[in-house]
Design a protein around this motif. Structure first.
Motif, PDB file in Angstrom:
ATOM      1  N   GLN A  60       1.738   3.888 -25.606  1.00 28.77           N
ATOM      2  CA  GLN A  60       1.926   5.241 -25.322  1.00 28.77           C
ATOM      3  C   GLN A  60       0.528   5.378 -24.855  1.00 28.77           C
ATOM      4  OE1 GLN A  60       2.835   7.833 -28.070  1.00 28.77           O
ATOM      5  NE2 GLN A  60       2.853   9.325 -27.185  1.00 28.77           N
ATOM      6  N   GLY A  61      -0.748   4.783 -25.603  1.00 28.68           N
ATOM      7  CA  GLY A  61      -2.228   5.521 -25.000  1.00 28.68           C
ATOM      8  C   GLY A  61      -2.493   3.834 -24.519  1.00 28.68           C
ATOM      9  N   LEU A  62      -1.737   3.895 -23.769  1.00 25.38           N
ATOM     10  CA  LEU A  62      -2.636   2.171 -22.517  1.00 25.38           C
ATOM     11  C   LEU A  62      -2.989   2.993 -21.160  1.00 25.38           C
ATOM     12  CD1 LEU A  62      -3.296  -0.283 -22.198  1.00 25.38           C
ATOM     13  CD2 LEU A  62      -1.097  -0.879 -21.593  1.00 25.38           C
ATOM     14  N   ARG A  63      -4.039   2.862 -20.405  1.00 29.81           N
ATOM     15  CA  ARG A  63      -4.071   3.489 -19.628  1.00 29.81           C
ATOM     16  C   ARG A  63      -3.830   2.466 -18.447  1.00 29.81           C
ATOM     17  NH1 ARG A  63      -9.297   6.840 -19.338  1.00 29.81           N
ATOM     18  NH2 ARG A  63      -8.932   8.143 -19.928  1.00 29.81           N
ATOM     19  N   ILE A  64      -3.000   2.664 -17.913  1.00 29.30           N
ATOM     20  CA  ILE A  64      -2.634   1.466 -16.136  1.00 29.30           C
ATOM     21  C   ILE A  64      -2.951   2.188 -14.466  1.00 29.30           C
ATOM     22  CG2 ILE A  64      -0.825   0.243 -15.785  1.00 29.30           C
ATOM     23  CD1 ILE A  64       0.921   0.631 -18.212  1.00 29.30           C
ATOM     24  N   LEU A  65      -3.579   1.245 -14.724  1.00 29.74           N
ATOM     25  CA  LEU A  65      -4.686   1.896 -13.109  1.00 29.74           C
ATOM     26  C   LEU A  65      -3.684   0.852 -12.228  1.00 29.74           C
ATOM     27  CD1 LEU A  65      -8.204   0.954 -13.689  1.00 29.74           C
ATOM     28  CD2 LEU A  65      -6.186   3.005 -14.333  1.00 29.74           C
ATOM     29  N   TYR A  66      -3.440   0.896 -10.662  1.00 30.26           N
ATOM     30  CA  TYR A  66      -2.995   0.947  -9.616  1.00 30.26           C
ATOM     31  C   TYR A  66      -3.781   0.717  -8.908  1.00 30.26           C
ATOM     32  CZ  TYR A  66      -0.504   0.018  -5.523  1.00 30.26           C
ATOM     33  OH  TYR A  66      -0.192  -0.473  -4.538  1.00 30.26           O
ATOM     34  N   GLY A  67      -4.247  -0.612  -8.036  1.00 25.20           N
ATOM     35  CA  GLY A  67      -4.654  -1.131  -7.739  1.00 25.20           C
ATOM     36  C   GLY A  67      -4.232  -2.070  -5.698  1.00 25.20           C
ATOM     37  N   GLY A  68      -4.356  -0.856  -5.645  1.00 24.71           N
ATOM     38  CA  GLY A  68      -3.639  -2.163  -3.858  1.00 24.71           C
ATOM     39  C   GLY A  68      -3.853  -0.995  -2.785  1.00 24.71           C
ATOM     40  N   SER A  69      -4.404  -0.900  -1.882  1.00 21.62           N
ATOM     41  CA  SER A  69      -4.766  -0.052  -0.592  1.00 21.62           C
ATOM     42  C   SER A  69      -4.919   1.345  -1.288  1.00 21.62           C
ATOM     43  CB  SER A  69      -4.042  -0.365   0.098  1.00 21.62           C
ATOM     44  OG  SER A  69      -4.366  -1.630   1.196  1.00 21.62           O
ATOM     45  N   VAL A  70      -5.056   2.028  -2.013  1.00 25.63           N
ATOM     46  CA  VAL A  70      -5.015   3.459  -2.400  1.00 25.63           C
ATOM     47  C   VAL A  70      -6.112   3.963  -1.657  1.00 25.63           C
ATOM     48  CG1 VAL A  70      -5.401   5.037  -3.949  1.00 25.63           C
ATOM     49  CG2 VAL A  70      -4.541   3.298  -4.875  1.00 25.63           C
ATOM     50  N   LYS A  71      -5.547   5.091  -0.807  1.00 25.12           N
ATOM     51  CA  LYS A  71      -6.618   5.691   0.361  1.00 25.12           C
ATOM     52  C   LYS A  71      -6.923   6.788  -0.120  1.00 25.12           C
ATOM     53  CE  LYS A  71      -4.783   2.486   3.617  1.00 25.12           C
ATOM     54  NZ  LYS A  71      -4.532   1.975   2.826  1.00 25.12           N
ATOM     55  N   ALA A  72      -7.646   7.946   1.009  1.00 26.22           N
ATOM     56  CA  ALA A  72      -7.538   9.597   0.072  1.00 26.22           C
ATOM     57  C   ALA A  72      -6.183   9.893   0.287  1.00 26.22           C
ATOM     58  CB  ALA A  72      -8.475  10.058   0.864  1.00 26.22           C
ATOM     59  N   ASP A  73      -5.066   9.249   1.317  1.00 29.57           N
ATOM     60  CA  ASP A  73      -4.146  10.695   1.773  1.00 29.57           C
ATOM     61  C   ASP A  73      -3.230   9.511   0.691  1.00 29.57           C
ATOM     62  OD1 ASP A  73      -4.327   7.418   2.823  1.00 29.57           O
ATOM     63  OD2 ASP A  73      -3.139   8.050   4.743  1.00 29.57           O
ATOM     64  N   ASN A  74      -2.893   8.901   0.308  1.00 30.00           N
ATOM     65  CA  ASN A  74      -2.301   8.735  -0.365  1.00 30.00           C
ATOM     66  C   ASN A  74      -2.336   8.844  -1.989  1.00 30.00           C
ATOM     67  OD1 ASN A  74      -3.561   6.246  -1.693  1.00 30.00           O
ATOM     68  ND2 ASN A  74      -2.336   5.010  -0.318  1.00 30.00           N
ATOM     69  N   ALA A  75      -3.466   8.758  -1.934  1.00 25.55           N
ATOM     70  CA  ALA A  75      -3.588   8.752  -3.898  1.00 25.55           C
ATOM     71  C   ALA A  75      -3.183   9.576  -4.629  1.00 25.55           C
ATOM     72  CB  ALA A  75      -5.405   8.592  -3.767  1.00 25.55           C
ATOM     73  N   LYS A  76      -2.496  11.115  -4.042  1.00 23.30           N
ATOM     74  CA  LYS A  76      -2.899  11.875  -4.865  1.00 23.30           C
ATOM     75  C   LYS A  76      -1.515  12.002  -5.508  1.00 23.30           C
ATOM     76  CE  LYS A  76      -2.037  16.678  -5.808  1.00 23.30           C
ATOM     77  NZ  LYS A  76      -2.078  18.891  -3.956  1.00 23.30           N
ATOM     78  N   THR A  77      -0.329  11.433  -4.577  1.00 22.12           N
ATOM     79  CA  THR A  77       1.215  10.731  -4.835  1.00 22.12           C
ATOM     80  C   THR A  77       1.145   9.667  -5.323  1.00 22.12           C
ATOM     81  OG1 THR A  77       1.773  11.564  -2.159  1.00 22.12           O
ATOM     82  CG2 THR A  77       3.464  10.643  -4.109  1.00 22.12           C
ATOM     83  N   LEU A  78       0.504   8.773  -5.678  1.00 20.11           N
ATOM     84  CA  LEU A  78       0.203   7.269  -6.518  1.00 20.11           C
ATOM     85  C   LEU A  78       0.204   8.276  -8.167  1.00 20.11           C
ATOM     86  CD1 LEU A  78      -1.377   4.870  -4.197  1.00 20.11           C
ATOM     87  CD2 LEU A  78       0.853   4.283  -5.147  1.00 20.11           C
ATOM     88  N   PHE A  79      -1.221   9.124  -7.909  1.00 19.03           N
ATOM     89  CA  PHE A  79      -1.078   9.196  -9.323  1.00 19.03           C
ATOM     90  C   PHE A  79      -0.767  10.306 -10.003  1.00 19.03           C
ATOM     91  CE2 PHE A  79      -5.967   8.956  -7.805  1.00 19.03           C
ATOM     92  CZ  PHE A  79      -6.245   7.134  -7.897  1.00 19.03           C
ATOM     93  N   ALA A  80       0.358  10.559  -9.203  1.00 21.73           N
ATOM     94  CA  ALA A  80       1.805  11.604 -10.239  1.00 21.73           C
ATOM     95  C   ALA A  80       2.220  11.058 -10.339  1.00 21.73           C
ATOM     96  CB  ALA A  80       2.363  13.071  -7.918  1.00 21.73           C
ATOM     97  N   GLN A  81       2.933   9.443  -9.918  1.00 28.35           N
ATOM     98  CA  GLN A  81       3.664   8.880 -10.993  1.00 28.35           C
ATOM     99  C   GLN A  81       3.455   8.971 -12.646  1.00 28.35           C
ATOM    100  OE1 GLN A  81       6.165   7.374  -8.902  1.00 28.35           O
ATOM    101  NE2 GLN A  81       5.026   9.428  -7.383  1.00 28.35           N
ATOM    102  N   GLN A  82       4.766   9.035 -13.023  1.00 25.52           N
ATOM    103  CA  GLN A  82       4.541   9.368 -14.467  1.00 25.52           C
ATOM    104  C   GLN A  82       3.662   8.434 -15.006  1.00 25.52           C
ATOM    105  OE1 GLN A  82       7.803   9.242 -16.496  1.00 25.52           O
ATOM    106  NE2 GLN A  82       7.132   9.888 -18.360  1.00 25.52           N
ATOM    107  N   ASP A  83       3.877   6.749 -14.949  1.00 20.47           N
ATOM    108  CA  ASP A  83       3.398   5.941 -15.749  1.00 20.47           C
ATOM    109  C   ASP A  83       1.631   5.428 -14.867  1.00 20.47           C
ATOM    110  OD1 ASP A  83       4.520   5.512 -17.923  1.00 20.47           O
ATOM    111  OD2 ASP A  83       6.667   5.229 -16.464  1.00 20.47           O
ATOM    112  N   VAL A  84       0.944   6.036 -13.888  1.00 18.21           N
ATOM    113  CA  VAL A  84       0.242   5.610 -13.189  1.00 18.21           C
ATOM    114  C   VAL A  84      -1.022   6.365 -13.689  1.00 18.21           C
ATOM    115  CG1 VAL A  84      -0.464   5.035 -10.710  1.00 18.21           C
ATOM    116  CG2 VAL A  84       1.600   4.584 -11.006  1.00 18.21           C
ATOM    117  N   ASP A  85      -1.561   5.563 -14.041  1.00 17.70           N
ATOM    118  CA  ASP A  85      -2.866   6.376 -14.672  1.00 17.70           C
ATOM    119  C   ASP A  85      -4.254   7.283 -13.101  1.00 17.70           C
ATOM    120  OD1 ASP A  85      -1.033   7.079 -16.948  1.00 17.70           O
ATOM    121  OD2 ASP A  85      -1.962   4.916 -18.039  1.00 17.70           O
ATOM    122  N   GLY A  86      -3.949   6.018 -12.755  1.00 14.92           N
ATOM    123  CA  GLY A  86      -5.429   6.091 -11.863  1.00 14.92           C
ATOM    124  C   GLY A  86      -5.454   5.011 -11.483  1.00 14.92           C
ATOM    125  N   GLY A  87      -6.993   4.686 -10.485  1.00 10.83           N
ATOM    126  CA  GLY A  87      -6.726   3.572  -9.809  1.00 10.83           C
ATOM    127  C   GLY A  87      -7.852   2.522  -9.701  1.00 10.83           C
TER     128      GLY A  87
END
Length: 233
Positions: free
Chosen positions: A186-213
């Motif tokens: 529950q407390g674990l931060r899980i980041l996504y790293g794969g061509s995160v850009k300014a125009d897709n970051a908000k949508t990616l970060f909005a996912q329930q289990d994506v805690d950042g990039g």
């Protein structure tokens, strides 16, 4: 292996003028430039760290050295370290353990190649990477870590996992740790790293289990990187 003193100055100036109060920002530059950052707007981390103590290990950087330079984080097991230097799952776990023992927060990277994804082995492959962490670290140590999912096929290729693909793997990772310890998961931060850009970051970060990039190429452009931070903010 990017950047120079001019880019460091640009980052210092840019972050002095862009306060981010609701997001944790960590910059992991080449080790040569760690001491050149002057702003307190973000934390510093190493791009790698040795699993060994100080001593006769030419070219390596110890956790104590990184700490002395002001680092509070260290990336371990990045796909480029695994591929370029043959780092094994067990070595990555040892690096994470050494980081924690020295007061650094490890950002532990896991992820799959295009071949693994296309063969339908994503969960089994990443599961093996996670197995090594559970075998080598206690629940308490894991709770002091950050996980980063990086689909190798989406790094520097311009391809990006869809928000749904990212969420699926993040959900799998959190579910894996839930079987180990529910509070940990529950407390674990899980980041996504794969061509995160300014125009897709908000949508990616909005996912329930994506805690950042975990930001790669886009972090070399201060305006783009700050936009990504603001999306998390």
């Amino acid at each position: 292996m990017n950047g120079n003193r001019s880019l460091v100055t640009t980052f210092n100036d840019a972050f002095e003028n862009n306060a981010l109060v609701n997001v944790d920002v960590v910059i992991c530059p080449p080790a040569l430039y760690l001491s050149a950052f002057s702003t307190q707007a973000f934390a510093l981390g190493g791009q790698d760290v040795s699993h060994l103590d100080n001593g006769a290990h030419t070219g390596d950087l110890s956790a104590d050295m990184l700490s002395e330079l002001g680092c509070t984080y260290a990336i371990v097991g990045h796909s480029e370290r695994r591929d370029d230097h043959g780092e094994s799952n067990s070595l990555v776990a040892k690096k994470a353990k050494k980081s924690i023992a020295s007061g650094l927060t490890p950002i532990i990277c896991v992820g799959e190649s295009l071949d693994i994804r296309e063969s339908g082995q994503v969960e089994s492959f990443i599961g093996e990477q996670l197995d090594a962490l559970v075998d080598g670290l206690t629940v308490e140590e894991l709770s002091k870590s950050v996980l980063a999912y990086e689909p190798v096929w989406a790094i520097g290729t311009g391809k990006t996992a869809s928000p749904e693909q990212a969420q699926d793997v993040h959900e799998f990772i959190r579910g894996y740790f839930a079987k180990v310890d529910a509070e940990l998961a529950q407390g674990l931060r899980i980041l996504y790293g794969g061509s995160v850009k300014a125009d897709n970051a908000k949508t990616l970060f909005a996912q329930q289990d994506v805690d950042g990039g975990l930001i790669g190429g886009a972090s070399l452009k201060t305006e783009d990187f700050i936009s990504i931070c603001q999306a998390a903010n």
